[in-house]
Design a protein around this motif. Structure first.
Motif, short mmCIF file in Angstrom:
data_model
loop_
_atom_site.label_atom_id
_atom_site.label_comp_id
_atom_site.label_asym_id
_atom_site.label_seq_id
_atom_site.Cartn_x
_atom_site.Cartn_y
_atom_site.Cartn_z
N SER A 1 0.84 -1.29 0.02
CA SER A 1 0.09 -0.11 -0.17
C SER A 1 0.92 1.27 -0.04
N THR A 2 0.56 2.15 -0.55
CA THR A 2 1.02 3.65 -0.48
C THR A 2 -0.08 4.69 -0.52
N ARG A 3 0.30 6.01 -0.20
CA ARG A 3 -0.93 6.90 -0.14
C ARG A 3 -0.27 8.27 -0.59
N LEU A 4 -1.01 9.06 -1.02
CA LEU A 4 -1.02 10.67 -0.76
C LEU A 4 -1.61 11.19 0.48
N PHE A 5 -1.12 11.91 1.00
CA PHE A 5 -2.00 12.36 2.40
C PHE A 5 -1.55 14.02 2.66
N ASP A 6 -2.38 14.78 3.54
CA ASP A 6 -2.19 16.09 3.61
C ASP A 6 -2.06 16.95 2.53
N ILE A 7 -3.23 16.24 1.68
CA ILE A 7 -3.35 16.99 0.38
C ILE A 7 -4.00 18.36 0.48
N ASN A 8 -3.23 19.37 0.03
CA ASN A 8 -3.53 20.88 0.00
C ASN A 8 -3.89 21.35 -1.51
N LEU A 9 -4.86 21.18 -2.05
CA LEU A 9 -5.16 21.61 -3.51
C LEU A 9 -4.88 23.13 -3.71
N ASN A 10 -5.31 23.95 -2.95
CA ASN A 10 -5.10 25.32 -2.85
C ASN A 10 -3.70 25.61 -2.64
N PHE B 1 2.46 16.02 -10.27
CA PHE B 1 3.09 16.93 -11.00
C PHE B 1 2.30 17.27 -12.27
N GLU B 2 1.73 16.30 -13.08
CA GLU B 2 1.24 16.28 -14.23
C GLU B 2 -0.22 16.46 -14.31
N GLU B 3 -0.67 15.90 -13.37
CA GLU B 3 -2.46 15.94 -13.45
C GLU B 3 -2.88 16.91 -12.32
N LEU B 4 -2.19 16.71 -11.31
CA LEU B 4 -2.78 17.41 -10.01
C LEU B 4 -1.97 19.00 -10.03
N GLU B 5 -1.03 18.97 -10.70
CA GLU B 5 -0.30 20.19 -10.93
C GLU B 5 0.37 20.85 -9.55
N MET B 6 0.90 19.91 -8.90
CA MET B 6 1.42 20.17 -7.34
C MET B 6 2.73 20.89 -7.68
N VAL B 7 3.13 21.75 -6.54
CA VAL B 7 4.39 22.44 -6.80
C VAL B 7 5.28 22.09 -5.74
N ARG B 8 4.43 21.18 -5.00
CA ARG B 8 5.65 20.39 -3.85
C ARG B 8 5.06 19.01 -3.54
N LYS C 1 -1.38 23.53 -3.50
CA LYS C 1 -0.65 22.61 -4.56
C LYS C 1 0.55 21.72 -3.86
N SER C 2 0.18 21.38 -2.64
CA SER C 2 1.17 20.34 -1.82
C SER C 2 0.60 19.23 -1.48
N CYS C 3 1.40 18.25 -1.04
CA CYS C 3 0.84 17.01 -0.33
C CYS C 3 2.15 16.15 0.13
N GLU C 4 1.88 15.36 0.88
CA GLU C 4 3.00 14.38 1.34
C GLU C 4 2.78 12.67 0.61
N LEU C 5 3.78 12.05 0.15
CA LEU C 5 3.75 11.00 -0.36
C LEU C 5 4.37 9.96 0.91
N GLY C 6 3.54 8.78 1.06
CA GLY C 6 4.08 8.27 2.40
C GLY C 6 3.42 6.97 2.58
N SER C 7 3.50 6.25 3.88
CA SER C 7 2.70 5.13 4.44
C SER C 7 2.87 4.35 3.40
N THR C 8 3.98 3.90 2.87
CA THR C 8 4.29 2.82 1.91
C THR C 8 4.92 1.82 2.42
N TRP C 9 4.63 0.53 1.99
CA TRP C 9 4.88 -0.70 2.59
C TRP C 9 4.71 -1.66 1.44
N TYR C 10 5.69 -2.61 1.38
CA TYR C 10 5.44 -3.76 0.68
C TYR C 10 5.60 -5.07 1.15
N ARG C 11 5.15 -6.02 0.54
CA ARG C 11 5.23 -7.59 0.89
C ARG C 11 6.89 -7.57 1.07
#
Length: 189
Positions: A74-83, A116-123, A85-95
């Motif tokens: 599993s993995t996720r984007l979180f703390d998404i702030n569309l205003n 970066f290409e769809e959500l147009e994040m800056v960070r 244009k920032s988010c955090e990528l984490g909570s990632t783990w694999y078998r």
């Protein structure tokens, strides 16, 4: 859903709990913000992630290995702030078998491309436990910039107060990082 020829990232749903629990291993949670040792705990973890998605502040995914049509993490984007244009990528783990494999770079590429290409994040930022050297090396291999250490950033299950290493990729970095992914892919084909 995000996908390439090797990996699919599917929005996390309640019915994924059993497959995620099968992929689970105690070592996965050593530096994570949760500890999962029972199916009930996994179901709670999944429910919590889905609740964050419903609040529109997270996008949790299951990682599916296309070759075997198997959920391997599993993995996720979180703390998404569309205003902002920032988010955090984490909570990632694999078998465990898929750690240190092509899986992480494929997942990160798909998510970063989406950011970066769809959500147009800056960070897009990453945080990892200061003791988790493996995770730090993986984040650095992506091309993320180490910004520093956040002292006493969080209290983990069991009461340990961790420091977190903070990294980021900004929109101006993306083209160069994208080329780095392409170069690594061509090297291993």
């Amino acid at each position: 859903m995000l996908e390439n020829e090797k990996i699919k990232l599917i929005p996390l749903e309640h019915h994924h709990s059993n497959a995620l629990f099968e992929a689970n291993h105690p070592e996965i949670w050593s530096f994570m913000l949760s500890e999962i040792s029972t199916l009930d705990e996994m179901e709670q973890w999944v429910a919590s992630a889905i609740q964050l998605r419903e609040q529109e502040i997270a996008l949790p995914f299951v990682v599916v290995l296309k070759e075997k049509n198997q959920i391997i993490g599993s993995t996720r984007l979180f703390d998404i702030n569309l205003n902002q244009k920032s988010c955090e990528l984490g909570s990632t783990w694999y078998r465990k078998y898929y750690q240190k494999s092509f899986v992480n770079s494929n997942c990160k590429y798909l998510i970063l491309q989406y950011c970066f290409e769809e959500l147009e994040m800056v960070r897009v930022q990453f945080k990892t436990d200061e003791r988790n050297k493996r995770s730090q090396r993986a984040i650095e291999r992506l091309g993320a910039v180490k910004e520093g250490v956040m002292r006493n950033e969080r209290i983990l299950p069991g009461g340990f107060v961790r420091n977190a290493v903070l990294y980021s990729i900004i929109n101006k970095d993306w083209n160069s990082i994208k080329k780095g992914f392409a170069y690594r892919d061509s090297k291993y084909q």
